[in-house]
Design a protein around this motif. Structure first.
Motif, mmCIF file in Angstrom:
data_model
loop_
_atom_site.group_PDB
_atom_site.id
_atom_site.type_symbol
_atom_site.label_atom_id
_atom_site.label_comp_id
_atom_site.label_asym_id
_atom_site.label_seq_id
_atom_site.Cartn_x
_atom_site.Cartn_y
_atom_site.Cartn_z
ATOM 1 N N GLY A 55 33.114 -28.918 62.196
ATOM 2 C CA GLY A 55 33.247 -28.866 60.742
ATOM 3 C C GLY A 55 33.843 -27.534 60.339
ATOM 4 N N ARG A 56 33.126 -26.825 59.468
ATOM 5 C CA ARG A 56 33.550 -25.492 59.061
ATOM 6 C C ARG A 56 32.815 -24.393 59.804
ATOM 7 N NH1 ARG A 56 34.171 -25.724 52.433
ATOM 8 N NH2 ARG A 56 35.730 -27.403 52.372
ATOM 9 N N GLY A 57 31.982 -24.795 60.769
ATOM 10 C CA GLY A 57 31.173 -23.817 61.485
ATOM 11 C C GLY A 57 31.754 -23.448 62.839
ATOM 12 N N LEU A 58 31.191 -22.383 63.411
ATOM 13 C CA LEU A 58 31.607 -21.903 64.721
ATOM 14 C C LEU A 58 30.372 -21.687 65.590
ATOM 15 C CD1 LEU A 58 34.199 -19.115 63.779
ATOM 16 C CD2 LEU A 58 34.714 -21.412 64.626
ATOM 17 N N GLN A 59 30.450 -22.099 66.842
ATOM 18 C CA GLN A 59 29.384 -21.861 67.794
ATOM 19 C C GLN A 59 29.953 -21.035 68.943
ATOM 20 O OE1 GLN A 59 26.087 -22.812 67.607
ATOM 21 N NE2 GLN A 59 25.813 -21.541 69.402
ATOM 22 N N PRO A 60 29.479 -19.780 69.136
ATOM 23 C CA PRO A 60 30.026 -18.956 70.214
ATOM 24 C C PRO A 60 29.682 -19.518 71.588
ATOM 25 C CG PRO A 60 28.130 -17.882 69.207
ATOM 26 C CD PRO A 60 28.452 -19.067 68.351
ATOM 27 N N THR A 61 30.621 -19.420 72.508
ATOM 28 C CA THR A 61 30.384 -19.858 73.881
ATOM 29 C C THR A 61 29.689 -18.737 74.649
ATOM 30 O OG1 THR A 61 32.502 -19.003 74.656
ATOM 31 C CG2 THR A 61 32.471 -21.276 73.801
ATOM 32 N N GLU A 62 29.287 -19.029 75.886
ATOM 33 C CA GLU A 62 28.660 -18.016 76.724
ATOM 34 C C GLU A 62 29.622 -16.863 76.984
ATOM 35 O OE1 GLU A 62 26.054 -15.813 78.799
ATOM 36 O OE2 GLU A 62 25.648 -17.593 77.570
ATOM 37 N N MET A 63 30.912 -17.172 77.171
ATOM 38 C CA MET A 63 31.904 -16.113 77.351
ATOM 39 C C MET A 63 31.975 -15.224 76.116
ATOM 40 S SD MET A 63 34.104 -14.382 78.968
ATOM 41 C CE MET A 63 34.331 -15.335 80.472
ATOM 42 N N ALA A 64 31.893 -15.821 74.936
ATOM 43 C CA ALA A 64 31.927 -15.043 73.692
ATOM 44 C C ALA A 64 30.741 -14.084 73.627
ATOM 45 C CB ALA A 64 31.933 -15.976 72.486
ATOM 46 N N ARG A 65 29.577 -14.540 74.029
ATOM 47 C CA ARG A 65 28.397 -13.679 73.995
ATOM 48 C C ARG A 65 28.553 -12.497 74.943
ATOM 49 N NH1 ARG A 65 26.107 -18.917 73.671
ATOM 50 N NH2 ARG A 65 25.080 -19.265 71.642
ATOM 51 N N ARG A 66 29.126 -12.759 76.109
ATOM 52 C CA ARG A 66 29.338 -11.667 77.068
ATOM 53 C C ARG A 66 30.366 -10.679 76.545
ATOM 54 N NH1 ARG A 66 30.707 -14.703 82.504
ATOM 55 N NH2 ARG A 66 31.082 -12.538 83.180
ATOM 56 N N LEU A 67 31.436 -11.211 75.950
ATOM 57 C CA LEU A 67 32.480 -10.342 75.406
ATOM 58 C C LEU A 67 31.947 -9.526 74.235
ATOM 59 C CD1 LEU A 67 35.442 -9.436 75.382
ATOM 60 C CD2 LEU A 67 35.950 -11.421 73.917
ATOM 61 N N ALA A 68 31.071 -10.121 73.423
ATOM 62 C CA ALA A 68 30.535 -9.431 72.244
ATOM 63 C C ALA A 68 29.695 -8.220 72.625
ATOM 64 C CB ALA A 68 29.705 -10.392 71.400
ATOM 65 N N GLU A 69 29.055 -8.262 73.782
ATOM 66 C CA GLU A 69 28.287 -7.102 74.236
ATOM 67 C C GLU A 69 29.195 -5.882 74.421
ATOM 68 O OE1 GLU A 69 26.218 -8.149 77.770
ATOM 69 O OE2 GLU A 69 24.964 -9.680 76.800
ATOM 70 N N ILE A 70 30.442 -6.138 74.808
ATOM 71 C CA ILE A 70 31.404 -5.047 75.016
ATOM 72 C C ILE A 70 32.061 -4.650 73.699
ATOM 73 C CG2 ILE A 70 33.530 -4.382 76.201
ATOM 74 C CD1 ILE A 70 32.743 -6.435 78.389
#
Length: 312
Positions: A55-70
């Motif tokens: 829809g209009r939402g976004l769900q971060p993937t596991e890769m996104a979570r790892r990248l966000a830590e950096i």
């Protein structure tokens, strides 16, 4: 890293932190299609999906979570660098971002701060307590003001003032014509209350419960202004911090004997940023404006608690 990659990572980090591309665009001061293109380019270039669209939402993937830590570390480093540069400018230029649960306590601090540092721009946002804490934790805001202390060691917390809670009514309400109202007269009354996240509501309901006073939430609203209007239309009694009560010919603040409840205003920032130039000077300004809180606390402690007075 080239310029385009830096922009793409900033767009990703803002999207991850805010939960949407439109909010990320607003945070970064760019257009939403630009944010979308940056993230699409990252996904295409490295062959890894970062967000699942629904829809209009976004769900971060596991890769996104790892990248966000950096990328969160990169974002913090950029913020720290900007504040360091601001601190060495003559007259202290730059922008200080402040988030508060309302304008009544923070505006005097801002006014005093701007008098001393007129070249510093203030960006102010308003939100509930949870929003204030989250935005400071995420570095979207530099300083927060709310009605309770934050027990997390990651935060520096500066007590600012004690705010007595008052009850008010429409001027023709049966309680409004009394010179003094006993606390027990509130038992069974309808009240207009803020949403569940309101600290004023939490303190008031807990105090009434401790005193054995039963109150009814007749209507729940999302702002002080809405509480005031609902009370003016006789939908119930209202509760507000004394400093936030706006005189209105339609309303009367009740003199409730035995009501000694209060909220406690605090300023917060991340502990690691307490010494940042602009943050430190804002906190110093607030410190100079603090009332004699120790004297005030002793005075109210000597008056006893709500429950004891209600059961006399």
């Amino acid at each position: 890293m080239d310029t385009s990659s830096s922009a793409e990572l900033r767009a990703f980090d803002a999207t991850f932190r805010t939960g949407s591309m439109s909010a990320a665009a607003s945070l970064l001061g760019i257009r939403q299609p630009t944010v979308s293109a940056h993230i699409a380019n990252l996904e295409r270039q490295y062959g890894s999906e970062l967000f699942v669209r629904y829809g209009r939402g976004l769900q971060p993937t596991e890769m996104a979570r790892r990248l966000a830590e950096i990328t969160s570390r990169i974002s913090r480093a950029e913020d720290d660098a900007a504040l360091l540069l601001a601190s060495v400018r003559s007259q202290y230029e730059g922008t200080l971002r402040v988030c508060a649960i309302g304008p009544y306590n923070v505006m005097p601090i801002i006014a005093a701060f701007r008098t001393q540092y007129p070249r510093i721009r203030i960006s102010m946002a308003v939100g509930d307590s949870r929003t204030v804490v989250r935005s400071v934790a995420d570095r979207q805001q530099d300083v927060g003001l709310l009605l309770h202390a934050v027990g997390d060691a990651a935060f520096y917390c500066l007590p600012f003032r004690r705010q007595p809670i008052i009850v008010f009514a429409e001027k023709h309400h049966p309680l409004a014509i009394r010179s003094t109202v006993d606390l027990r007269a509130l038992d069974g009354q309808d009240f207009v209350l803020r949403e569940e996240g309101s600290q004023t509501r939490r303190v008031f309901e807990a105090g009434m419960n401790d005193a054995g006073i039963r109150i009814r939430c007749a209507i729940e609203v999302g702002s002080r202004e809405a509480v005031r209007e609902a009370v003016a239309h006789r939908l119930g009694l209202g509760v507000v911090a004394k400093t936030a009560f706006v005189p209105d010919p339609r309303l009367v603040a009740l003199d409730v004997r035995g009501l000694t409840l209060a909220t406690h205003v605090h300023l917060i920032c991340l502990a690691e940023r307490k010494s940042d130039a602009l943050v430190e000077r804002f906190l110093q300004t607030a410190e100079l404006l603090k009332p004699d809180s120790q004297l005030e606390t002793r005075k109210h402690q000597s008056a006893g608690n709500v429950a004891a007075l209600a059961k006399e």
